[in-house]
Write a protein that holds these residues in place. Structure first.
Motif, mmCIF file in Angstrom:
data_model
loop_
_atom_site.group_PDB
_atom_site.id
_atom_site.type_symbol
_atom_site.label_atom_id
_atom_site.label_comp_id
_atom_site.label_asym_id
_atom_site.label_seq_id
_atom_site.Cartn_x
_atom_site.Cartn_y
_atom_site.Cartn_z
ATOM 1 N N GLY A 218 0.798 -1.222 0.000
ATOM 2 C CA GLY A 218 0.000 0.000 0.000
ATOM 3 C C GLY A 218 0.828 1.268 0.000
ATOM 4 O O GLY A 218 0.417 2.295 0.556
ATOM 5 N N LEU A 219 1.995 1.243 -0.656
ATOM 6 C CA LEU A 219 2.924 2.364 -0.585
ATOM 7 C C LEU A 219 2.802 3.280 -1.792
ATOM 8 O O LEU A 219 2.580 2.835 -2.919
ATOM 9 C CB LEU A 219 4.360 1.845 -0.472
ATOM 10 N N GLY A 220 2.953 4.572 -1.540
ATOM 11 C CA GLY A 220 2.927 5.567 -2.602
ATOM 12 C C GLY A 220 3.782 6.753 -2.213
ATOM 13 O O GLY A 220 4.548 6.711 -1.254
ATOM 14 N N GLY A 221 3.638 7.853 -2.961
ATOM 15 C CA GLY A 221 4.449 9.039 -2.722
ATOM 16 C C GLY A 221 5.756 8.978 -3.485
ATOM 17 O O GLY A 221 5.848 8.378 -4.564
ATOM 18 N N GLN A 222 6.803 9.588 -2.943
ATOM 19 C CA GLN A 222 8.115 9.579 -3.584
ATOM 20 C C GLN A 222 8.810 8.246 -3.295
ATOM 21 O O GLN A 222 8.876 7.810 -2.149
ATOM 22 C CB GLN A 222 8.971 10.736 -3.057
ATOM 23 N N ARG B 40 4.341 8.004 -7.036
ATOM 24 C CA ARG B 40 3.201 7.096 -7.088
ATOM 25 C C ARG B 40 2.032 7.664 -6.285
ATOM 26 O O ARG B 40 2.215 8.190 -5.175
ATOM 27 C CB ARG B 40 3.608 5.732 -6.521
ATOM 28 N N LYS B 41 0.855 7.559 -6.851
ATOM 29 C CA LYS B 41 -0.348 8.059 -6.179
ATOM 30 C C LYS B 41 -0.565 7.296 -4.871
ATOM 31 O O LYS B 41 -0.393 6.076 -4.813
ATOM 32 C CB LYS B 41 -1.559 7.876 -7.092
ATOM 33 N N ARG B 42 -0.979 8.020 -3.823
ATOM 34 C CA ARG B 42 -1.277 7.390 -2.535
ATOM 35 C C ARG B 42 -2.709 6.849 -2.576
ATOM 36 O O ARG B 42 -3.623 7.421 -1.978
ATOM 37 C CB ARG B 42 -1.104 8.398 -1.401
ATOM 38 N N ALA B 43 -2.882 5.761 -3.277
ATOM 39 C CA ALA B 43 -4.217 5.204 -3.475
ATOM 40 C C ALA B 43 -4.663 4.324 -2.315
ATOM 41 O O ALA B 43 -5.843 3.963 -2.230
ATOM 42 C CB ALA B 43 -4.260 4.398 -4.776
ATOM 43 N N ARG B 44 -3.733 3.955 -1.428
ATOM 44 C CA ARG B 44 -4.052 3.059 -0.323
ATOM 45 C C ARG B 44 -3.337 3.506 0.946
ATOM 46 O O ARG B 44 -2.338 4.225 0.890
ATOM 47 C CB ARG B 44 -3.635 1.618 -0.658
#
Length: 340
Positions: free
Chosen positions: A278-282, A328-332
């Protein structure tokens, strides 16, 4: 174990769904405490943010932030939809471009017209789908996207799906209230699994499926930083407050091609590992040493791997230190925050 399996269960009292592909966990959805993406609010404009072209909004679930807004005055009600999960202490990310998404159809208010997934190549099938869309849609202000899952679906199922999304969109858009309110809730893990994991698969829905099908063990592995790769290489996925650091190691391989082999294995595995965690961001990749001439091959492999991933990810490029960056979008919500 070969094949695909979708396991629907609960973990720590939370609704959850897991996708297993050839014995390996390929995706994992767990309900979080935060508002689900897709939730629609009637929000109240609060205060603009100078220099960013955005505005903070009031919602029943706390503050939200709307980017690139014009002509909006404090106190004005507006419809917005949650686009992802916020970092701790930050406002919910929202948009005014509402989407009502289901297994076969996406209804797009304010964007009229019919569109069919490009992956559906058969012209006769495309004509059939357009006919279904014209027969079902009446409101010319609503647009429609027919998803790739329509390729093999029954016409009646597609028509029912379109009708349900049109009814939901019409109800939400026709609401005449003025106070802040949640008008539609985003889909939970079980519904998301039905909506997005459309390839043929065995469905396991009995209670305790996570334990009997090895999902709990797979989740325990996903909570660890180290991930084994092909050929004895490994990568470490370690989220920090500022970014997600990914370190690639060649292991015991000391051949001249050890670096490029480990990095190519990383490119193949990385979308799955980020999805499951569930990882996103930079995201910053500290890759194994490899000649600069091999960078293009790595980028091609990484781009190909993320092309099959549903979460929006931008391949930013190389840094002066030789790291590779992604956004990456923080979708989770991160797995480590959902399960304590």
């Amino acid at each position: 174990m070969r094949g695909r399996s979708i396991i629907l269960d609960h973990i720590q009292g939370r609704e959850a769904a897991a996708l297993m592909v050839d014995g390996q966990m390929d995706d994992l959805l767990i309900d979080a405490d935060a508002p689900r993406p897709g939730t629609v609010y009637r929000a109240i404009a609060d205060r603009p943010v100078k220099g960013q072209g955005g505005m903070f909004l009031k919602t029943p679930d706390g503050p939200a932030f709307l980017r690139q807004v014009k002509g909006l005055s404090p106190g004005q009600p507006l419809l917005v939809q949650v686009t992802g999960y916020a970092e701790p202490g930050k406002a919910l990310p929202v948009t005014q471009k509402l989407l009502f998404k289901s297994r076969y159809a996406i209804v797009t208010p304010g964007a009229p017209g019919f569109n069919i997934s490009r992956s559906i190549k058969d012209e006769a099938r495309r004509d059939q789908l357009l006919e279904i869309a014209h027969d079902t849609m009446e409101d010319g202000a609503l647009g429609l996207i027919l998803r790739s899952s329509c390729a093999e679906a029954e016409g009646a199922d597609i028509a029912d799906d379109i009708a349900q999304m049109v009814e939901l969109a019409t109800r939400v858009l026709g609401d005449a209230g003025r106070d802040m309110e949640a008008l539609a809730e985003g889909d939970g893990p079980h519904l998301l699994a039905w909506r997005d994991w459309v390839a043929p698969a065995e469905i396991v829905s009995e209670e305790g499926g996570f334990e009997t099908r090895g999902i709990l063990d797979a989740i325990d592995r996903a909570r660890q930083a180290q991930v084994g790769l092909e050929g004895g290489a490994s990568l470490y996925v370690e989220p920090t407050r500022a970014l997600v650091a990914v370190d690639v190691n060649t292991g015991r391989d000391v051949s001249l091609a050890a670096g490029i082999k480990a990095n190519m294995a990383c490119a193949k595995a990385l979308p799955r590992e980020l999805r499951v965690r569930g990882l996103g961001g930079q995201i910053v990749l500290d890759l194994a040493p490899m000649p600069k001439k091999d960078r293009r091959s790595f980028e091609t492999a990484l781009r190909q791997a993320f092309r099959a991933d549903d979460i929006e990810t931008a391949l930013v490029g190389w840094t002066p230190l030789g790291h590779f960056e992604l956004q990456r979008k923080r979708a989770r919500t991160p797995l480590t925050e959902v399960l304590r």
